[in-house]
Design a protein around this motif. Structure first.
Motif, PDB file in Angstrom:
ATOM      1  N   GLU B 345      48.250  37.705  50.198  1.00 33.38           N
ATOM      2  CA  GLU B 345      47.504  38.038  51.409  1.00 33.38           C
ATOM      3  C   GLU B 345      46.918  39.441  51.329  1.00 33.38           C
ATOM      4  O   GLU B 345      45.776  39.688  51.674  1.00 33.38           O
ATOM      5  N   LYS B 346      47.765  40.352  50.840  1.00 34.55           N
ATOM      6  CA  LYS B 346      47.289  41.733  50.694  1.00 34.55           C
ATOM      7  C   LYS B 346      46.990  41.983  49.220  1.00 34.55           C
ATOM      8  O   LYS B 346      47.816  41.715  48.361  1.00 34.55           O
ATOM      9  N   LYS B 347      45.777  42.458  48.957  1.00 39.49           N
ATOM     10  CA  LYS B 347      45.377  42.699  47.574  1.00 39.49           C
ATOM     11  C   LYS B 347      44.843  44.114  47.427  1.00 39.49           C
ATOM     12  O   LYS B 347      43.976  44.528  48.196  1.00 39.49           O
ATOM     13  N   PRO B 348      45.324  44.855  46.442  1.00 36.56           N
ATOM     14  CA  PRO B 348      44.727  46.175  46.193  1.00 36.56           C
ATOM     15  C   PRO B 348      43.388  46.024  45.478  1.00 36.56           C
ATOM     16  O   PRO B 348      43.134  44.998  44.834  1.00 36.56           O
ATOM     17  N   LEU B 349      42.529  47.032  45.567  1.00 39.24           N
ATOM     18  CA  LEU B 349      41.360  47.090  44.688  1.00 39.24           C
ATOM     19  C   LEU B 349      41.894  47.194  43.264  1.00 39.24           C
ATOM     20  O   LEU B 349      42.942  47.793  43.036  1.00 39.24           O
ATOM     21  N   MET B 350      41.172  46.604  42.307  1.00 33.32           N
ATOM     22  CA  MET B 350      41.734  46.562  40.961  1.00 33.32           C
ATOM     23  C   MET B 350      40.708  46.916  39.889  1.00 33.32           C
ATOM     24  O   MET B 350      39.589  46.418  39.900  1.00 33.32           O
ATOM     25  N   LEU B 351      41.136  47.807  38.986  1.00 29.50           N
ATOM     26  CA  LEU B 351      40.298  48.191  37.846  1.00 29.50           C
ATOM     27  C   LEU B 351      41.020  47.832  36.561  1.00 29.50           C
ATOM     28  O   LEU B 351      42.238  47.806  36.518  1.00 29.50           O
ATOM     29  N   ASN B 352      40.234  47.563  35.535  1.00 29.39           N
ATOM     30  CA  ASN B 352      40.811  47.342  34.208  1.00 29.39           C
ATOM     31  C   ASN B 352      40.303  48.438  33.266  1.00 29.39           C
ATOM     32  O   ASN B 352      39.143  48.825  33.318  1.00 29.39           O
ATOM     33  N   TYR B 353      41.212  48.942  32.457  1.00 25.46           N
ATOM     34  CA  TYR B 353      40.831  49.896  31.407  1.00 25.46           C
ATOM     35  C   TYR B 353      41.324  49.368  30.071  1.00 25.46           C
ATOM     36  O   TYR B 353      42.494  49.053  29.923  1.00 25.46           O
ATOM     37  N   ILE B 354      40.413  49.262  29.119  1.00 29.18           N
ATOM     38  CA  ILE B 354      40.791  48.954  27.743  1.00 29.18           C
ATOM     39  C   ILE B 354      40.953  50.304  27.041  1.00 29.18           C
ATOM     40  O   ILE B 354      40.087  51.175  27.174  1.00 29.18           O
ATOM     41  N   PHE B 355      42.046  50.489  26.312  1.00 26.36           N
ATOM     42  CA  PHE B 355      42.283  51.801  25.688  1.00 26.36           C
ATOM     43  C   PHE B 355      42.979  51.609  24.346  1.00 26.36           C
ATOM     44  O   PHE B 355      43.536  50.546  24.045  1.00 26.36           O
ATOM     45  N   GLY B 356      42.929  52.684  23.556  1.00 27.75           N
ATOM     46  CA  GLY B 356      43.820  52.800  22.396  1.00 27.75           C
ATOM     47  C   GLY B 356      43.617  51.796  21.282  1.00 27.75           C
ATOM     48  O   GLY B 356      44.521  51.622  20.462  1.00 27.75           O
ATOM     49  N   LEU B 357      42.459  51.135  21.206  1.00 25.45           N
ATOM     50  CA  LEU B 357      42.285  50.149  20.135  1.00 25.45           C
ATOM     51  C   LEU B 357      42.282  50.844  18.774  1.00 25.45           C
ATOM     52  O   LEU B 357      41.697  51.917  18.611  1.00 25.45           O
ATOM     53  N   GLY B 358      42.940  50.228  17.819  1.00 24.55           N
ATOM     54  CA  GLY B 358      42.978  50.784  16.465  1.00 24.55           C
ATOM     55  C   GLY B 358      43.660  52.140  16.386  1.00 24.55           C
ATOM     56  O   GLY B 358      43.369  52.923  15.491  1.00 24.55           O
ATOM     57  N   GLY B 359      44.542  52.418  17.352  1.00 24.13           N
ATOM     58  CA  GLY B 359      45.301  53.665  17.300  1.00 24.13           C
ATOM     59  C   GLY B 359      44.616  54.857  17.939  1.00 24.13           C
ATOM     60  O   GLY B 359      45.079  55.989  17.800  1.00 24.13           O
ATOM     61  N   ARG B 360      43.492  54.631  18.659  1.00 26.70           N
ATOM     62  CA  ARG B 360      42.841  55.758  19.363  1.00 26.70           C
ATOM     63  C   ARG B 360      43.854  56.367  20.330  1.00 26.70           C
ATOM     64  O   ARG B 360      44.450  55.658  21.147  1.00 26.70           O
ATOM     65  N   ASP B 361      44.070  57.678  20.207  1.00 22.59           N
ATOM     66  CA  ASP B 361      45.068  58.349  21.044  1.00 22.59           C
ATOM     67  C   ASP B 361      44.680  58.300  22.519  1.00 22.59           C
ATOM     68  O   ASP B 361      43.501  58.366  22.860  1.00 22.59           O
ATOM     69  N   ILE B 362      45.704  58.218  23.370  1.00 22.32           N
ATOM     70  CA  ILE B 362      45.487  58.365  24.803  1.00 22.32           C
ATOM     71  C   ILE B 362      46.349  59.537  25.269  1.00 22.32           C
ATOM     72  O   ILE B 362      47.522  59.622  24.913  1.00 22.32           O
ATOM     73  N   PHE B 363      45.748  60.453  26.014  1.00 23.13           N
ATOM     74  CA  PHE B 363      46.429  61.685  26.410  1.00 23.13           C
ATOM     75  C   PHE B 363      46.704  61.676  27.918  1.00 23.13           C
ATOM     76  O   PHE B 363      46.043  60.941  28.665  1.00 23.13           O
ATOM     77  N   PRO B 364      47.646  62.516  28.357  1.00 22.66           N
ATOM     78  CA  PRO B 364      47.915  62.604  29.796  1.00 22.66           C
ATOM     79  C   PRO B 364      46.641  62.817  30.618  1.00 22.66           C
ATOM     80  O   PRO B 364      46.501  62.253  31.703  1.00 22.66           O
ATOM     81  N   LYS B 365      45.702  63.602  30.074  1.00 20.03           N
ATOM     82  CA  LYS B 365      44.463  63.880  30.814  1.00 20.03           C
ATOM     83  C   LYS B 365      43.690  62.589  31.093  1.00 20.03           C
ATOM     84  O   LYS B 365      43.111  62.416  32.169  1.00 20.03           O
ATOM     85  N   ASP B 366      43.669  61.674  30.106  1.00 22.22           N
ATOM     86  CA  ASP B 366      42.960  60.398  30.288  1.00 22.22           C
ATOM     87  C   ASP B 366      43.568  59.613  31.446  1.00 22.22           C
ATOM     88  O   ASP B 366      42.866  58.965  32.233  1.00 22.22           O
ATOM     89  N   ILE B 367      44.901  59.658  31.518  1.00 19.77           N
ATOM     90  CA  ILE B 367      45.599  58.897  32.558  1.00 19.77           C
ATOM     91  C   ILE B 367      45.388  59.554  33.921  1.00 19.77           C
ATOM     92  O   ILE B 367      45.193  58.871  34.933  1.00 19.77           O
ATOM     93  N   ALA B 368      45.371  60.881  33.932  1.00 19.48           N
ATOM     94  CA  ALA B 368      45.091  61.599  35.179  1.00 19.48           C
ATOM     95  C   ALA B 368      43.701  61.222  35.704  1.00 19.48           C
ATOM     96  O   ALA B 368      43.494  61.060  36.912  1.00 19.48           O
TER      97      ALA B 368
END
Lengths: 187, 394
Positions: B345-368
């Motif tokens: 009944e209750k649904k949040p807005l939703m986003l998808n992020y594709i990340f890190g393919l082939g070992g591309r680093d993800i940093f805290p800043k990206d998540i922020a």
């Protein structure tokens, strides 16, 4: 949390050093992480490794971007790699070099933090008889930052090396670590 | 006493395998194999386990040997990674359909091509519909625990399904951390002596056939039973985890909810990236921002109800996928989550992020940045582009 970045060339023991200091810290009750950056692995290629040491559990799983300490095991990398990238304001650059810290500082135009140098290759040749500067560099690291106590580091060397390489070479490694601690110049 | 040992994620899993001491391990001994099998084969050579180790000539053969061994009534394990899992494909489905409780640690790495050896989830996500249970570990400690848990889960009579224990290639598999190893004897007691609960190939008193032709007349019923086993798994895995938690003083759960109390926006992500995200959640919470994190530790079966309960009260959610499904509709984790929320009944807005393919680093800043974007879409009350990419050159 203390974050360290190691620069070396494949085969020089940067990965071993990055893990060794972490394991010593684990023995002292700290939380640790040590990991290399894997690329195309081959002897002589520049590699980077990372160590984290903290009093609280470490959950972050990304490479270190702003190290407190940068340890350069092979000084020829100073010409090709930006070893001071991201170094924090009051950080330390520790280089295996016979040159004075001032010379390194000028070469890199580094204004901040501390620079320390030690001729770890020479020490390694004189104590072990082979150019393996990574263990002396651990002694030098302790001189610039007491990430663990010298006693803990030495007992870790004994734990790891005695069975593998015997008492004589273990003592030679310990001598190398102690000499590097003494001979490190900070400027 | 349990002791803290410096181990890579690979070595931690190999230690779990030593404690489990399976009857048979069949594995391909060279690349793309990992240090798990290298370390375990040393245990075999040193006589630390009684395991029959079968070094086979390909990953396809590894899984084939595991199928034969498990059908014969032996507690059976293997380990694989990346293209190794891809080469097993045909037999991976057969292992599940024959209801063989094989446990397989998987070090998540990219599938070629282009040729790449680094972390992403494209290998095990490709196998998500194969009928295997899939667990995803945040660090070496969890990969160790999941390996032990997986034995109990796979072998239960109401489940009887193979289990993949996934961890992030290099990021945790090759990172040394302090791992608390449980006492050998307590692990043995927890996993219990293996007594196959179905007749086996070597049981001459009750002769059986495994894997015969099964056409229009019964194939469908057997598939239906596999679905039922997955339903049972959903009900039973939390109980096995509870027992593990009580026995060893742990806090395993099929999903982890991190600082979700009063959260307005949240990120959902699996494996090691959740650990990195926790650092960001801590920082943003200190700034007074109401952010939280959800980490599914179990992906197959999918913990649908837990996810619904955890996120239906949020204003916006971002799902981070370390795999691309090329559907133009987002990654596999996002698709499952968006699907289970459809009837909520209750649904949040939703986003998808594709990340890190082939070992591309993800940093805290990206998540922020993702949290920042979530607050932005809450203000606008519109999700805009739902499929996004982190850290890619466009």
């Amino acid at each position: 949390m203390i974050e360290i970045r190691w620069h070396g060339r494949g085969g020089q023991g940067a990965k071993t050093a990055s893990q060794f200091i972490a394991e010593a810290a684990l023995g002292a009750g700290k939380y640790i992480q040590a990991f290399p950056e894997y690329g195309p692995e081959r002897a002589g290629a520049p590699i980077r490794c990372f160590t984290r040491i903290a009093d609280k559990p470490i959950t972050v799983h990304s490479p270190v971007t702003n190290p407190y300490a940068v340890v350069v095991i092979d000084p020829t990398l100073l010409d090709s790699i930006d070893v001071i990238e991201g170094l924090i304001e009051d950080g330390v650059l520790l280089v295996n070099s016979a040159k004075a810290p001032k010379v390194i500082r000028e070469k890199l135009k580094l204004k901040k933090g501390k620079v320390a140098t030690v001729d770890a290759t020479k020490i390694s040749l004189e104590t072990l008889g082979i150019p393996m500067p990574n263990t002396p560099m651990l002694g030098a690291l302790l001189r610039v930052k007491d990430v663990v106590s010298m006693d803990i580091l030495i007992s870790q060397v004994k734990n790891k090396f005695l069975k593998k390489i015997g008492a004589e070479k273990t003592d030679a490694n310990i001598d190398g670590i102690k000499r590097a601690y003494q001979e490190t110049e900070i400027g | 006493m349990a002791k803290i040992t410096p181990l890579t994620g690979d070595q931690a899993v190999a230690e779990a395998m030593r404690q489990i001491d399976p009857d048979v391990v069949a594995a391909y001994p060279i690349t793309p194999q990992t240090e798990i099998v290298m370390t375990f084969s040393q245990f075999v050579a040193d006589g630390k386990v009684k395991t029959e180790f079968i070094p086979v000539e390909s990953e396809h053969s590894a899984m084939s040997a595991c199928v034969g061994s498990a059908a014969a009534g032996a507690r059976t394990m293997t380990a694989t990674s990346a293209n190794g899992l891809a080469l097993m494909w045909e037999i991976v489905y057969i292992a599940a359909s024959m209801r063989l409780p094989i446990v397989m640690p998987v070090v998540n790495r990219a599938l070629s091509g282009p040729i790449n050896i680094h972390c992403d989830h494209s290998d095990s996500m490709g196998a998500r519909d194969s009928g295997w249970i899939q667990m995803y570990a945040e660090n070496g400690q969890e990969a160790y625990e999941d390996t032990i848990l997986a034995i109990r889960i796979a072998e239960r009579k109401d489940i009887l399904l193979p289990v993949m224990v996934c961890q992030d290639g290099f990021i945790t598999s090759h990172s040394v951390e302090g791992v608390e190893l449980l006492e050998d004897k307590l692990v043995k007691d927890f996993i219990r002596e293996y007594k196959p609960c179905m007749p086996t190939l070597l049981d001459t008193d009750k002769p059986v056939t495994y894997g015969p032709l099964d056409l229009q007349d019964f194939y469908f019923e057997h598939k239906r039973q596999q679905s039922e086993a997955m339903k049972n798994a959903m009900a039973t895995i939390p109980k096995v985890m509870d027992e593990f938690n009580r026995t060893f003083g742990k806090s395993c759960n099929i999903i982890e909810e991190y600082k979700m109390d009063g959260a307005e926006v949240g990120i959902i992500v699996m494996s090691s990236t959740a650990g990195t995200a926790k650092v960001v959640v801590d920082e943003l919470r200190e700034q007074g921002l109401k952010v939280g994190l959800i980490r599914p530790r179990l992906f197959r079966p999918f913990p649908a109800q837990k996810i619904i309960d955890a996120i239906s009260g949020l204003k916006a959610v971002a799902v981070l996928d370390r795999a691309e499904s090329f559907s133009n509709c987002g990654g596999p984790l996002f698709n499952d989550i968006r699907a289970v929320m459809y009837n909520s009944e209750k649904k949040p807005l939703m986003l998808n992020y594709i990340f890190g393919l082939g070992g591309r680093d993800i940093f805290p800043k990206d998540i922020a940045d993702v949290y920042k974007k979530l607050f932005k879409i809450v203000s606008a009350n519109r999700a805009e582009e739902s499929i996004n990419y982190i850290g890619v050159r466009e």
